[in-house]
Motif scaffolding. Structure first.
Motif, PDB file in Angstrom:
ATOM      1  N   THR A 148       0.835  -1.201   0.000  1.00 12.51           N
ATOM      2  CA  THR A 148       0.000   0.000   0.000  1.00 12.51           C
ATOM      3  C   THR A 148       0.869   1.251   0.000  1.00 12.51           C
ATOM      4  OG1 THR A 148      -1.769  -1.133   1.184  1.00 12.51           O
ATOM      5  CG2 THR A 148      -1.792   1.269   1.237  1.00 12.51           C
ATOM      6  N   LEU A 149       0.590   2.167  -0.919  1.00 11.67           N
ATOM      7  CA  LEU A 149       1.262   3.465  -0.955  1.00 11.67           C
ATOM      8  C   LEU A 149       0.312   4.526  -0.408  1.00 11.67           C
ATOM      9  CD1 LEU A 149       3.614   5.310  -1.770  1.00 11.67           C
ATOM     10  CD2 LEU A 149       2.536   5.544  -4.019  1.00 11.67           C
ATOM     11  N   THR A 150       0.772   5.242   0.610  1.00  9.93           N
ATOM     12  CA  THR A 150       0.034   6.359   1.180  1.00  9.93           C
ATOM     13  C   THR A 150       0.736   7.650   0.759  1.00  9.93           C
ATOM     14  OG1 THR A 150      -0.603   5.022   3.082  1.00  9.93           O
ATOM     15  CG2 THR A 150      -0.834   7.408   3.302  1.00  9.93           C
ATOM     16  N   VAL A 151      -0.003   8.588   0.206  1.00  8.73           N
ATOM     17  CA  VAL A 151       0.578   9.844  -0.277  1.00  8.73           C
ATOM     18  C   VAL A 151      -0.063  11.012   0.473  1.00  8.73           C
ATOM     19  CG1 VAL A 151       1.047  11.300  -2.278  1.00  8.73           C
ATOM     20  CG2 VAL A 151       0.910   8.816  -2.553  1.00  8.73           C
ATOM     21  N   ALA A 152       0.772  11.832   1.114  1.00 14.83           N
ATOM     22  CA  ALA A 152       0.283  13.022   1.811  1.00 14.83           C
ATOM     23  C   ALA A 152       0.654  14.258   1.013  1.00 14.83           C
ATOM     24  CB  ALA A 152       0.887  13.112   3.213  1.00 14.83           C
TER      25      ALA A 152
END
Length: 454
Positions: free
Chosen positions: A131-135
């Protein structure tokens, strides 16, 4: 059953396939070549030791700030050449056919689940999802000066955007003054005002925000209600004249500090001097010789600097100067004596040490905390340095001479041309990471994180 044949004279014959090849020898090399290919193809079969792909190291979850590169990698075993195909949320990614997938400029739309399928002639294996989380990073065009108010709100001069921004405790960014993207020199309220490449920032005792308006060669003031006025200097008219208000002249003032009485000090870089501006707008030359770059300690009136940039005041009245062109940090005592706190004049480097054994590389920004520690945005070393009161220099974050864009602790973190630094009420540091277009928070232990938008 035997595959051998017996010749009439009793000798053992070649196995039948190779006997056929022998017959073909008489029919020419072309037929021989074709027959050999056919035999090889007929005899090819997978060995019992051949294996289908197996994933031995799965891609890992990752979190990233928008615009900062991120990679996923997989390790697999299997017979022969392995091929790879990455997919996001079930859809194959065009051209993503290596063991490592790198997103060089990720945006919010790139968040999701990534898998990779590994193949050979015996089969396929698909990884577990990562999973890639981008802020969303809190971005600026060219953040330069930064200062904190007593409640922790931050104010940022965005030099190439020609604007002054406010960032509250939640990370919300709002325009304080200036017309973004439009350089000028107009006084006015909020967006009706204009700046040109604004630099250093500092608050006066009345809560006004002072701005070293570098490109306009002026000192500006922003009242709490957003009203912008010009305190000293004439827009677009550089010079070194000591006088009152708009009759005075500066030449690319960059650094700015204000004392408890409201007196402002500017690193007047183009004049190679430090200037003093009284509360009534009277401008005098505090240290250095106008138009004479150099390096000389001693009495303020005969001392020399080379493009002084950031300035910062300690509680005891000592004014510290980032002597940019000399790659040194200088100190001006309350009595007006100039000395070198740390660095070797004219020598670029990133060495930690005490006094002249330390080295800097074109430092720009300075801040002083309540203990008297001087914090340095060592711009061309891409680091944050600190100097204790005895002149001992250490690198708190970043790696000397190595630019980048990474959060982390100490030398694992990376900056790109940091220009501004401020001390917050919580004793953390905020760095204007100019080349990365971000604000970064740095603890005194060297943990670096990036400001994100709410």
């Amino acid at each position: 059953m035997s595959m051998d044949f017996v010749c009439p004279n009793g000798a053992r014959a070649l196995p039948s396939p190779w006997r056929r090849v022998g017959r073909l020898l008489r029919k020419g090399p072309v037929l021989l070549f074709l027959a050999a290919l056919a035999l090889l193809a007929a005899g090819c079969s997978h060995s019992s030791s051949d294996t289908a792909p197996a994933i031995t190291a799965q891609p890992q979850n990752a979190s990233v700030i928008t615009g900062r590169p991120v990679s996923f990698s997989v390790t697999a075993t299997g017979t022969g050449a392995l091929t790879y195909q990455w997919a996001k949320d079930g859809k194959a990614i065009l051209g993503a056919q290596a063991a490592t997938l790198t997103l060089y400029n990720p945006g919010l739309q790139d968040a999701g689940q990534y898998v990779v399928t590994v193949s050979n002639t015996l089969g396929t294996a698909t990884s577990a999802p990562a999973t890639l989380t981008v802020a969303a990073g809190l971005t600026f065009m060219s953040p330069f000066g930064v200062v904190s108010d007593a409640t922790g709100n931050l104010y940022v001069s965005d030099a190439e955007d020609h604007a002054i921004w406010k960032v509250d405790a939640t990370g919300r960014k709002t325009l304080l003054a200036g017309s973004p993207g439009v350089p000028g020199s107009a006084d006015g309220v909020g967006s009706a005002a204009q700046f040109r490449f604004p630099g250093g920032l500092a608050f006066d005792p009345s809560g006004n925000l002072l701005v070293a308006d570098t490109g306009n060669d002026t000192l500006r003031r922003i009242a709490p209600d957003g009203t912008v006025t010009t305190l000293a200097g004439a827009a677009g008219v550089p010079g070194s004249t000591d006088a009152v208000g708009t009759a005075a002249r500066f030449n690319a003032p960059i650094g700015l500090a204000v004392d408890a009485a409201g007196v402002a000090y500017l690193g007047d870089s183009g004049n190679h001097t430090v200037r003093r501006v009284a509360t009534d707008g009277t401008v005098t030359t505090y240290a250095g010789l106008a138009g004479q770059p150099g390096f000389l300690n001693g009495a303020a009136g005969t001392s020399q600097f080379n493009e002084p940039n950031g300035v910062a005041l300690a509680a005891d009245g000592t004014l510290y100067v980032a002597d940019y062109g000399n790659s040194c940090i200088r100190a001006i005592s309350p009595a007006g004596t100039v000395s070198t706190l740390a660095g070797q004049p004219g020598t670029h480097g990133s060495a930690d040490g005490t006094g002249a054994s330390a080295s800097f590389y074109w430092p720009v920004g300075l801040a002083v905390d309540p203990s008297g520690t001087v914090w340095v945005a060592d711009t061309y070393n891409h680091t944050l340095r600190k100097i204790l009161t005895g002149g001992t220099v250490s690198t708190v974050a970043g790696s000397g001479g190595t630019l980048g864009n990474l959060d982390g602790t100490g030398t694992a973190a990376r900056f790109d041309l940091p220009c501004g630094v401020a001390v917050t009420p919580s004793s953390d540091l905020v760095v204007a990471d100019t080349g990365n277009h971000f604000l970064r928070r740095v603890t005194t232990a060297g943990l670096v994180t990036t400001f994100t938008a709410p």
